[in-house]
Motif scaffolding. Structure first.
Motif, PDB file in Angstrom:
ATOM      1  N   UNK A  72      41.955  40.254  33.232  1.00 60.94           N
ATOM      2  CA  UNK A  72      40.761  39.733  33.903  1.00 60.94           C
ATOM      3  C   UNK A  72      40.457  40.468  35.204  1.00 60.94           C
ATOM      4  N   UNK A  73      41.464  41.063  35.838  1.00 61.88           N
ATOM      5  CA  UNK A  73      41.235  41.738  37.107  1.00 61.88           C
ATOM      6  C   UNK A  73      41.009  43.229  37.013  1.00 61.88           C
ATOM      7  N   UNK A  74      41.159  43.819  35.843  1.00 59.36           N
ATOM      8  CA  UNK A  74      40.985  45.262  35.717  1.00 59.36           C
ATOM      9  C   UNK A  74      39.510  45.645  35.776  1.00 59.36           C
ATOM     10  N   UNK A  75      39.244  46.854  36.231  1.00 58.75           N
ATOM     11  CA  UNK A  75      37.869  47.324  36.398  1.00 58.75           C
ATOM     12  C   UNK A  75      37.165  47.558  35.068  1.00 58.75           C
ATOM     13  N   UNK A  86      34.880  40.469  44.759  1.00 57.59           N
ATOM     14  CA  UNK A  86      36.089  40.758  45.534  1.00 57.59           C
ATOM     15  C   UNK A  86      37.348  40.170  44.918  1.00 57.59           C
ATOM     16  N   UNK A  87      37.211  39.326  43.898  1.00 62.37           N
ATOM     17  CA  UNK A  87      38.384  38.688  43.292  1.00 62.37           C
ATOM     18  C   UNK A  87      39.114  39.617  42.333  1.00 62.37           C
ATOM     19  N   UNK A  88      38.516  40.738  42.000  1.00 68.14           N
ATOM     20  CA  UNK A  88      39.140  41.675  41.062  1.00 68.14           C
ATOM     21  C   UNK A  88      40.476  42.189  41.589  1.00 68.14           C
ATOM     22  N   UNK A  89      40.472  42.660  42.801  1.00 69.68           N
ATOM     23  CA  UNK A  89      41.688  43.244  43.365  1.00 69.68           C
ATOM     24  C   UNK A  89      42.826  42.227  43.508  1.00 69.68           C
ATOM     25  N   UNK A 110      46.042  48.108  43.235  1.00 65.26           N
ATOM     26  CA  UNK A 110      45.337  47.037  43.926  1.00 65.26           C
ATOM     27  C   UNK A 110      45.279  47.277  45.428  1.00 65.26           C
ATOM     28  N   UNK A 111      46.349  47.791  46.016  1.00 61.30           N
ATOM     29  CA  UNK A 111      46.330  48.066  47.458  1.00 61.30           C
ATOM     30  C   UNK A 111      45.355  49.177  47.795  1.00 61.30           C
TER      31      UNK A 111
END
Length: 247
Positions: free
Chosen positions: A100-103, A112-115, A185-186
């Protein structure tokens, strides 16, 4: 683009580690009967796993029997079961959160919740890898201690099975995948923070307050004051001073 490639790499490494952890949990090859006293040619081999105990015969037949009572198992085997199951469940959670968080996915695209989602998935993969690593390391230590214990009969000694080595490899893959996801992510958060701060500073204020203090116009002296300067004391032609008045 590079961040997306790192996310895909970390996800597939974690997925491989998750698959290996499941296979290692189900296989009965955690402990195998050791060949001691020079008795290399044997007609029967014994293997013990987390869920069953199997016997292999020279005719190629496997006979496995599940452990019937959970309370009758030794405490170390019960703890190994629990740790491996928790590791598998944590890997499932890590896979879902990372996807769910991958581009490359459409969930919350541009948000902004992706990272943070990718970071959470990486941390879950790290936890799953650590749980698997602790379990196989504990089993390895116990097998080695029992093997070199002179009080245990030679027929009751076991060696490290293939499932333990598979657990080591799976733990390393899960740890590598988790670290790659956290790294990606960082990098995303460091690139997004300056632009979003600038957008926030300009967008939070209404249009009325944006024009509250317009820039001051450039200073221009009035025409009446041009050339109206006080005479200098060192000037030779100051007002009221003539040289011919004193000659």
């Amino acid at each position: 683009m590079a961040s997306m490639a790192l996310q895909l790499l970390g996800f597939f490494l974690g997925l491989l580690g998750f698959t290996g952890t499941i296979v290692a949990t189900l296989l009965p090859h955690w402990r195998s009967r050791a060949h001691v006293d020079g008795n290399i040619i044997t007609a029967t081999g014994y293997m013990k796993g987390l869920w069953m105990e199997c016997v292999w015969r020279s005719t190629g037949i496997y006979q496995c029997e599940l452990y019937r009572s959970l309370l009758a198992l030794p405490p170390d085997l019960q703890a190994a079961r629990a740790l491996m199951v928790i590791s598998c469940l944590t890997s499932v959670l890590a896979s879902l959160v990372s996807v769910t968080g991958m581009k490359c996915t459409r969930f919350a695209r541009g948000s902004l919740i992706k990272s943070p989602l990718v970071l959470s998935g990486g941390i879950c993969f790290l936890c799953a890898g650590l749980l698997c690593l602790v379990t196989v390391s504990w089993t390895t230590n116990e097998v080695i201690e029992n093997f070199y214990n002179p009080l245990i009969h030679s027929g009751m000694k076991y060696e490290i099975g293939l499932a333990v080595y598979l657990g080591y490899a799976s733990a390393c893959l899960s740890l590598a995948g988790g670290m790659v996801l956290c790294w990606s992510s960082s990098g995303d958060r460091s690139r997004q923070s300056p632009s979003h701060m600038q957008r926030g500073q300009s967008s939070h204020l209404p249009p009325v307050f944006n024009n509250l203090h317009p820039p001051a116009p450039p200073y221009r002296p009035p025409e009446a004051l041009k050339g109206n300067h006080a005479p200098s004391l060192c000037s030779a032609s100051s007002s009221g001073y003539r040289l011919n008045n004193y000659v």
